[in-house]
Design a protein around this motif. Sequence first.
Motif, PDB file in Angstrom:
ATOM      1  N   GLU A 249       0.836  -1.203   0.000  1.00  0.00           N
ATOM      2  CA  GLU A 249       0.000   0.000   0.000  1.00  0.00           C
ATOM      3  C   GLU A 249       0.867   1.248   0.000  1.00  0.00           C
ATOM      4  O   GLU A 249       0.496   2.279  -0.567  1.00  0.00           O
ATOM      5  CB  GLU A 249      -0.925  -0.004   1.218  1.00  0.00           C
ATOM      6  CG  GLU A 249      -1.964  -1.112   1.213  1.00  0.00           C
ATOM      7  CD  GLU A 249      -2.889  -1.004   0.011  1.00  0.00           C
ATOM      8  OE1 GLU A 249      -3.176   0.124  -0.431  1.00  0.00           O
ATOM      9  OE2 GLU A 249      -3.323  -2.060  -0.495  1.00  0.00           O
ATOM     10  N   LEU A 250       2.033   1.168   0.632  1.00  0.00           N
ATOM     11  CA  LEU A 250       2.943   2.311   0.668  1.00  0.00           C
ATOM     12  C   LEU A 250       3.417   2.657  -0.741  1.00  0.00           C
ATOM     13  O   LEU A 250       3.474   3.839  -1.117  1.00  0.00           O
ATOM     14  CB  LEU A 250       4.135   2.008   1.576  1.00  0.00           C
ATOM     15  CG  LEU A 250       5.185   3.130   1.695  1.00  0.00           C
ATOM     16  CD1 LEU A 250       4.545   4.382   2.284  1.00  0.00           C
ATOM     17  CD2 LEU A 250       6.361   2.665   2.550  1.00  0.00           C
ATOM     18  N   GLY A 251       3.744   1.633  -1.539  1.00  0.00           N
ATOM     19  CA  GLY A 251       4.198   1.873  -2.898  1.00  0.00           C
ATOM     20  C   GLY A 251       3.113   2.507  -3.752  1.00  0.00           C
ATOM     21  O   GLY A 251       3.374   3.409  -4.552  1.00  0.00           O
ATOM     22  N   LYS A 252       1.886   2.055  -3.573  1.00  0.00           N
ATOM     23  CA  LYS A 252       0.775   2.619  -4.344  1.00  0.00           C
ATOM     24  C   LYS A 252       0.483   4.046  -3.912  1.00  0.00           C
ATOM     25  O   LYS A 252       0.145   4.917  -4.731  1.00  0.00           O
ATOM     26  CB  LYS A 252      -0.465   1.735  -4.190  1.00  0.00           C
ATOM     27  CG  LYS A 252      -0.331   0.378  -4.875  1.00  0.00           C
ATOM     28  CD  LYS A 252      -1.570  -0.466  -4.676  1.00  0.00           C
ATOM     29  CE  LYS A 252      -1.521  -1.743  -5.530  1.00  0.00           C
ATOM     30  NZ  LYS A 252      -0.396  -2.617  -5.155  1.00  0.00           N
ATOM     31  N   ALA A 253       0.594   4.307  -2.615  1.00  0.00           N
ATOM     32  CA  ALA A 253       0.399   5.670  -2.128  1.00  0.00           C
ATOM     33  C   ALA A 253       1.504   6.585  -2.647  1.00  0.00           C
ATOM     34  O   ALA A 253       1.250   7.756  -2.970  1.00  0.00           O
ATOM     35  CB  ALA A 253       0.373   5.680  -0.600  1.00  0.00           C
ATOM     36  N   LEU A 254       2.722   6.060  -2.726  1.00  0.00           N
ATOM     37  CA  LEU A 254       3.831   6.842  -3.281  1.00  0.00           C
ATOM     38  C   LEU A 254       3.573   7.175  -4.749  1.00  0.00           C
ATOM     39  O   LEU A 254       3.886   8.279  -5.212  1.00  0.00           O
ATOM     40  CB  LEU A 254       5.140   6.067  -3.129  1.00  0.00           C
ATOM     41  CG  LEU A 254       6.404   6.755  -3.666  1.00  0.00           C
ATOM     42  CD1 LEU A 254       6.636   8.075  -2.946  1.00  0.00           C
ATOM     43  CD2 LEU A 254       7.618   5.836  -3.519  1.00  0.00           C
ATOM     44  N   TYR A 255       2.983   6.233  -5.477  1.00  0.00           N
ATOM     45  CA  TYR A 255       2.617   6.477  -6.874  1.00  0.00           C
ATOM     46  C   TYR A 255       1.644   7.647  -6.968  1.00  0.00           C
ATOM     47  O   TYR A 255       1.792   8.535  -7.814  1.00  0.00           O
ATOM     48  CB  TYR A 255       1.994   5.213  -7.466  1.00  0.00           C
ATOM     49  CG  TYR A 255       1.338   5.414  -8.811  1.00  0.00           C
ATOM     50  CD1 TYR A 255       2.089   5.468  -9.973  1.00  0.00           C
ATOM     51  CD2 TYR A 255      -0.042   5.562  -8.917  1.00  0.00           C
ATOM     52  CE1 TYR A 255       1.491   5.651 -11.215  1.00  0.00           C
ATOM     53  CE2 TYR A 255      -0.654   5.742 -10.145  1.00  0.00           C
ATOM     54  CZ  TYR A 255       0.115   5.792 -11.287  1.00  0.00           C
ATOM     55  OH  TYR A 255      -0.482   5.991 -12.502  1.00  0.00           O
ATOM     56  N   CYS A 256       0.636   7.663  -6.097  1.00  0.00           N
ATOM     57  CA  CYS A 256      -0.323   8.755  -6.087  1.00  0.00           C
ATOM     58  C   CYS A 256       0.363  10.070  -5.737  1.00  0.00           C
ATOM     59  O   CYS A 256       0.072  11.119  -6.336  1.00  0.00           O
ATOM     60  CB  CYS A 256      -1.441   8.454  -5.087  1.00  0.00           C
ATOM     61  SG  CYS A 256      -2.716   9.731  -5.007  1.00  0.00           S
ATOM     62  N   THR A 284      -6.142   6.680 -11.462  1.00  0.00           N
ATOM     63  CA  THR A 284      -5.783   5.262 -11.425  1.00  0.00           C
ATOM     64  C   THR A 284      -5.690   4.757  -9.991  1.00  0.00           C
ATOM     65  O   THR A 284      -6.180   3.664  -9.657  1.00  0.00           O
ATOM     66  CB  THR A 284      -4.444   5.037 -12.144  1.00  0.00           C
ATOM     67  OG1 THR A 284      -4.550   5.461 -13.509  1.00  0.00           O
ATOM     68  CG2 THR A 284      -4.026   3.571 -12.110  1.00  0.00           C
ATOM     69  N   TYR A 285      -5.077   5.556  -9.122  1.00  0.00           N
ATOM     70  CA  TYR A 285      -4.953   5.170  -7.716  1.00  0.00           C
ATOM     71  C   TYR A 285      -6.321   5.119  -7.039  1.00  0.00           C
ATOM     72  O   TYR A 285      -6.620   4.192  -6.278  1.00  0.00           O
ATOM     73  CB  TYR A 285      -4.038   6.152  -6.987  1.00  0.00           C
ATOM     74  CG  TYR A 285      -3.895   5.870  -5.508  1.00  0.00           C
ATOM     75  CD1 TYR A 285      -3.184   4.753  -5.064  1.00  0.00           C
ATOM     76  CD2 TYR A 285      -4.477   6.708  -4.562  1.00  0.00           C
ATOM     77  CE1 TYR A 285      -3.059   4.484  -3.702  1.00  0.00           C
ATOM     78  CE2 TYR A 285      -4.349   6.451  -3.195  1.00  0.00           C
ATOM     79  CZ  TYR A 285      -3.641   5.326  -2.777  1.00  0.00           C
ATOM     80  OH  TYR A 285      -3.514   5.069  -1.432  1.00  0.00           O
ATOM     81  N   LEU A 286      -7.171   6.117  -7.328  1.00  0.00           N
ATOM     82  CA  LEU A 286      -8.507   6.115  -6.745  1.00  0.00           C
ATOM     83  C   LEU A 286      -9.332   4.933  -7.252  1.00  0.00           C
ATOM     84  O   LEU A 286     -10.142   4.365  -6.505  1.00  0.00           O
ATOM     85  CB  LEU A 286      -9.224   7.428  -7.076  1.00  0.00           C
ATOM     86  CG  LEU A 286      -8.649   8.686  -6.419  1.00  0.00           C
ATOM     87  CD1 LEU A 286      -9.406   9.922  -6.880  1.00  0.00           C
ATOM     88  CD2 LEU A 286      -8.681   8.575  -4.904  1.00  0.00           C
ATOM     89  N   GLY A 287      -9.117   4.567  -8.520  1.00  0.00           N
ATOM     90  CA  GLY A 287      -9.792   3.381  -9.042  1.00  0.00           C
ATOM     91  C   GLY A 287      -9.370   2.125  -8.313  1.00  0.00           C
ATOM     92  O   GLY A 287     -10.198   1.248  -8.024  1.00  0.00           O
TER      93      GLY A 287
END
Length: 346
Positions: A249-256, A284-287
Amino acid sequence: MRLTIQTGDLNKAVAAGVLAPGQDAALLSFLQQKNPEQASFQLAHVAYYFGAMLIIGAMGWLLTEAWMSLGEGALLLISAAYMLVFTLCGRSMWQCGQQIPGGLLGAVAVSMTPLLIFAVQRLMGWWPQDDGLGSYNDYYKYVQSGWLAMEAGTLIVGLLMLRLLPFPFIVMPMAIALWFMSMDLTELLYGSSFDWEQRRWTSLWFGLLVLLASLWVDGRSQRDYAFWGYLAGLLAFWGGLTSMDSNSELGKALYCLINLGLMAVAVLLRRSLFMVFGALGVATYLGYLSYEVFADSLLFPIILSLLGLAVIALGLVYQKRRDAFSEQLRSKIPASWQRFLPALRR
């Protein structure tokens, strides 16, 4: 505030005695030569660009296999003739004051470079024999280090054409070549056994370098050469970033967070391209949150709707005070870094 001057306005100025007869045509010619790409976008301009794209497509990714059967020598002569004719016609039109069609013909000539180099490589026996690619159409389909000479040649020819015809759209085929190069470099760096993870990182770092180079070019001339460089850099950087797999989840949050940074850069440079790619990344992140994390939440769609309304409101505020926002954001950057930023485009 940008002021649009049309031919009718100049005619009225002559009738009112503000301009002498003949000065209206001279003034209009001067304004178009100073910045032709910002001239009134008429229907004729749409036809110019559409015609140029048709030619680029016909002699590029839409080139049929029947042309391959003509042989490398015929392809070399045809591509060289196309480049010469389009360059001479573009230069002639440019000198006659028709800078938009002249510059577009220059861009068409540059787009012929990959086909010419492909024919030269095949004719001279310099084509890699173990790549399994025998058709020019494969250039637009597959990643191979054998294409690098075609991409490098396109960049060189594009730079030379810009010296002859300083028209920003000529950067477009160069930007495409840079985007392809970001992918084809992977095999050169890692060998034929490269994997998708290596390709993503190569694309990301290459895109970042292109963005920095475009930032250096931005604002150093009256013409907007940086736009297409930003587009190529964002395609490589954002494409590599978005295609990366992250199991945390940290990596995805960093992407956002990185995409939010792109949106901040859009305000800083006043470049809508960064806003578009950043917004796509945040969406994309919100999706992902909607389908994976909050799939069973009743409140999540409501919260997103409220967030969307807030974004629209911020957009309205930004439209009214964009100069102040950009200047405030720049004021928070260290003075030693501010000199690398281009002047704000009005």
